[in-house]
Design a protein around this motif. Sequence first.
Motif, PDB file in Angstrom:
ATOM      1  N   PHE A 168      88.110 -57.380 -39.853  1.00 15.91           N
ATOM      2  CA  PHE A 168      89.180 -57.575 -38.871  1.00 15.91           C
ATOM      3  C   PHE A 168      88.987 -56.750 -37.598  1.00 15.91           C
ATOM      4  CE2 PHE A 168      91.855 -58.298 -42.872  1.00 15.91           C
ATOM      5  CZ  PHE A 168      91.707 -59.675 -42.798  1.00 15.91           C
ATOM      6  N   ILE A 169      88.339 -55.594 -37.706  1.00 19.68           N
ATOM      7  CA  ILE A 169      88.208 -54.672 -36.580  1.00 19.68           C
ATOM      8  C   ILE A 169      86.734 -54.348 -36.333  1.00 19.68           C
ATOM      9  CG2 ILE A 169      88.819 -52.397 -35.658  1.00 19.68           C
ATOM     10  CD1 ILE A 169      91.280 -54.100 -35.980  1.00 19.68           C
ATOM     11  N   HIS A 170      86.295 -54.500 -35.086  1.00 21.36           N
ATOM     12  CA  HIS A 170      84.941 -54.115 -34.692  1.00 21.36           C
ATOM     13  C   HIS A 170      84.992 -53.069 -33.584  1.00 21.36           C
ATOM     14  CE1 HIS A 170      82.417 -57.819 -36.216  1.00 21.36           C
ATOM     15  NE2 HIS A 170      83.103 -57.221 -37.172  1.00 21.36           N
ATOM     16  N   SER A 171      83.910 -52.335 -33.426  1.00 17.50           N
ATOM     17  CA  SER A 171      83.841 -51.310 -32.378  1.00 17.50           C
ATOM     18  C   SER A 171      83.246 -51.847 -31.080  1.00 17.50           C
ATOM     19  CB  SER A 171      83.002 -50.117 -32.860  1.00 17.50           C
ATOM     20  OG  SER A 171      81.701 -50.535 -33.209  1.00 17.50           O
ATOM     21  N   GLU A 172      82.738 -53.080 -31.119  1.00 12.86           N
ATOM     22  CA  GLU A 172      82.183 -53.697 -29.922  1.00 12.86           C
ATOM     23  C   GLU A 172      82.735 -55.113 -29.770  1.00 12.86           C
ATOM     24  OE1 GLU A 172      77.955 -53.604 -29.999  1.00 12.86           O
ATOM     25  OE2 GLU A 172      77.825 -51.414 -29.936  1.00 12.86           O
ATOM     26  N   ALA A 173      82.859 -55.531 -28.499  1.00 17.75           N
ATOM     27  CA  ALA A 173      83.377 -56.877 -28.237  1.00 17.75           C
ATOM     28  C   ALA A 173      82.337 -57.936 -28.568  1.00 17.75           C
ATOM     29  CB  ALA A 173      83.781 -56.993 -26.769  1.00 17.75           C
ATOM     30  N   SER A 174      82.816 -59.098 -29.004  1.00 17.29           N
ATOM     31  CA  SER A 174      81.952 -60.247 -29.240  1.00 17.29           C
ATOM     32  C   SER A 174      82.796 -61.499 -29.040  1.00 17.29           C
ATOM     33  CB  SER A 174      81.372 -60.217 -30.658  1.00 17.29           C
ATOM     34  OG  SER A 174      82.402 -60.391 -31.625  1.00 17.29           O
ATOM     35  N   LYS A 175      82.190 -62.645 -29.196  1.00 15.69           N
ATOM     36  CA  LYS A 175      82.910 -63.895 -29.007  1.00 15.69           C
ATOM     37  C   LYS A 175      84.086 -64.012 -29.965  1.00 15.69           C
ATOM     38  CE  LYS A 175      82.062 -68.858 -28.411  1.00 15.69           C
ATOM     39  NZ  LYS A 175      81.050 -69.941 -28.477  1.00 15.69           N
ATOM     40  N   ARG A 176      83.903 -63.551 -31.202  1.00 14.90           N
ATOM     41  CA  ARG A 176      84.958 -63.636 -32.222  1.00 14.90           C
ATOM     42  C   ARG A 176      85.882 -62.428 -32.217  1.00 14.90           C
ATOM     43  NH1 ARG A 176      82.265 -63.074 -36.822  1.00 14.90           N
ATOM     44  NH2 ARG A 176      84.033 -63.633 -38.120  1.00 14.90           N
ATOM     45  N   PHE A 177      85.476 -61.366 -31.535  1.00 13.84           N
ATOM     46  CA  PHE A 177      86.273 -60.134 -31.467  1.00 13.84           C
ATOM     47  C   PHE A 177      86.455 -59.740 -29.992  1.00 13.84           C
ATOM     48  CE2 PHE A 177      84.791 -60.149 -35.756  1.00 13.84           C
ATOM     49  CZ  PHE A 177      85.700 -59.413 -36.508  1.00 13.84           C
ATOM     50  N   SER A 178      87.308 -60.473 -29.295  1.00 15.14           N
ATOM     51  CA  SER A 178      87.508 -60.210 -27.866  1.00 15.14           C
ATOM     52  C   SER A 178      88.881 -59.619 -27.555  1.00 15.14           C
ATOM     53  CB  SER A 178      87.307 -61.497 -27.065  1.00 15.14           C
ATOM     54  OG  SER A 178      88.256 -62.475 -27.441  1.00 15.14           O
ATOM     55  N   ASN A 179      89.748 -59.524 -28.557  1.00 16.88           N
ATOM     56  CA  ASN A 179      91.075 -58.943 -28.347  1.00 16.88           C
ATOM     57  C   ASN A 179      90.999 -57.423 -28.449  1.00 16.88           C
ATOM     58  OD1 ASN A 179      92.318 -61.377 -27.951  1.00 16.88           O
ATOM     59  ND2 ASN A 179      93.024 -61.597 -30.054  1.00 16.88           N
ATOM     60  N   GLN A 180      91.065 -56.758 -27.310  1.00 18.36           N
ATOM     61  CA  GLN A 180      90.900 -55.304 -27.294  1.00 18.36           C
ATOM     62  C   GLN A 180      92.240 -54.609 -27.479  1.00 18.36           C
ATOM     63  OE1 GLN A 180      88.847 -53.866 -23.833  1.00 18.36           O
ATOM     64  NE2 GLN A 180      88.592 -51.803 -24.646  1.00 18.36           N
ATOM     65  N   MET A 181      92.292 -53.668 -28.412  1.00 21.64           N
ATOM     66  CA  MET A 181      93.515 -52.901 -28.626  1.00 21.64           C
ATOM     67  C   MET A 181      93.370 -51.451 -28.173  1.00 21.64           C
ATOM     68  SD  MET A 181      93.733 -52.391 -32.780  1.00 21.64           S
ATOM     69  CE  MET A 181      95.156 -51.303 -32.698  1.00 21.64           C
ATOM     70  N   TYR A 182      92.139 -51.010 -27.901  1.00 21.82           N
ATOM     71  CA  TYR A 182      91.891 -49.675 -27.351  1.00 21.82           C
ATOM     72  C   TYR A 182      90.415 -49.584 -26.999  1.00 21.82           C
ATOM     73  CZ  TYR A 182      93.179 -44.894 -26.302  1.00 21.82           C
ATOM     74  OH  TYR A 182      93.465 -43.746 -25.625  1.00 21.82           O
ATOM     75  N   ASP A 183      90.026 -48.481 -26.375  1.00 23.50           N
ATOM     76  CA  ASP A 183      88.613 -48.272 -26.072  1.00 23.50           C
ATOM     77  C   ASP A 183      87.820 -48.276 -27.372  1.00 23.50           C
ATOM     78  OD1 ASP A 183      89.120 -47.963 -23.321  1.00 23.50           O
ATOM     79  OD2 ASP A 183      89.595 -45.840 -23.586  1.00 23.50           O
ATOM     80  N   GLY A 184      86.883 -49.202 -27.498  1.00 18.88           N
ATOM     81  CA  GLY A 184      86.028 -49.246 -28.682  1.00 18.88           C
ATOM     82  C   GLY A 184      86.700 -49.807 -29.919  1.00 18.88           C
ATOM     83  N   ILE A 185      87.832 -50.493 -29.762  1.00 17.19           N
ATOM     84  CA  ILE A 185      88.518 -51.120 -30.901  1.00 17.19           C
ATOM     85  C   ILE A 185      88.868 -52.554 -30.537  1.00 17.19           C
ATOM     86  CG2 ILE A 185      90.415 -51.000 -32.551  1.00 17.19           C
ATOM     87  CD1 ILE A 185      90.729 -48.067 -31.940  1.00 17.19           C
TER      88      ILE A 185
END
Length: 428
Positions: A168-185
């Motif tokens: 559910f949570i990644h430390s880097e942005a990607s196509k599937r993880f583009s919703n940023q909740m904080y720096d590096g999250i």
Amino acid sequence: MKKIVLHLLLILGFTKPCYAQMPYASPESVGLNGDFIKTQIDSIMHFGISEKAFPGAQLLVAKQGQIILHKAYGFHTYDSITKVQLNDIHDLASVTKIVGPLPALMKLYEEGKLDLDAPFSNYWKPWKHRKDKKHITLRELLAHQSGLQPYIVFLNSVTKNGNVKKRFIHSEASKRFSNQMYDGIYVKNRFKNKLFRIINRSKVSDKKVYTYSGLASLIYPEIIENITGETYTNYLQKHFYKPLGCETLGYLPKKKNFKNAIVPTENDSIFRKTLAQGWVHDENAALFGGISGNAGLFGTAKDLANYMQMLANYGTLNGTTYFKPSTVKEFTKIQYPENNNRRGLGFDKPLIGNDTLNITKAYPAPQVSKESFGHAGFTGTFVWADPKEQLVFIFLSNRVYPSRTHRNIYNLNIRPKLQQVFYEAQLE
């Protein structure tokens, strides 16, 4: 003809719209005692800071459509390094509820695209098959009379034994993880669907009594997008924030290159493990990528003053009409007084019988009119409009710094006391 030409020029990009700002005036020009106001407000603010109700704050008050006080006090944090400035941007927390989704819902209601008394499941299909939710109305939801539970800690869905779930949570942005909740999250884009399922399956009380709940506010942006065919944020900017001249009001300020300082909120020891600044403090809104109906808006005191003054004018500002007076009056009146529920539709209202209470029991100040309305935010924000007295009151602070355990802003009745000053300052 002149208006048509100007509109064409705007579309073609040859000129920029110029929005009239609220004028400044002295308290005396609107019948108030400026010396009394200054002495009382300074005393309350300095006392609040000394008692660690907040490290700093600002207050903007308008009377008869004119700003009669706008003053900053204290610092961003208790290290006394960065002074609070009049153009600082604050995390508005739950004030978002009446400045974000609510004006959009009001407009859609006015256009006949939303029915307050039809089942909300007409607009949110997953509730059609939920026995305990299929008959709940939008009126009940907005007035916190629906029986929905107050809050769900969604963080529990992304952590296990104190560790983040990588799916559910990644430390880097990607196509599937583009919703940023904080720096590096970064949150998985489709994670919000899981959150909606949790809300859809949540328990509903059989008792229809006043219980403040932010859960429906998480759904409203989806409803707005489904009905309008526009993104939620674009709809707000186009119909409200830009024409109102709200220059900083919006979501995700860290991505917008504002010159204004963004006031920090809390040293987050729960999830982010650092100082929350520039990203929404509320964890549930953060898991929606910072764009939510329950929290996530940031803005300045002037932005909020423009918006609240429009509502205090029952839907107009600087010659532009945003709502019919009847719409504003419908949403700002008490909906279920027979159930001892003070709430309007989305808007908070004075306690029932507020004018009979002293300052330690009242909410907000005892002298506000029954027609008045507003909302408070968890981070220490508070906005209130009183159409009868033509008074708009904006208070911004970060009372959750360094920790949300700091509750002296409530214990000392700071905001009602500040508000009361402007009702007691009449010139003889």
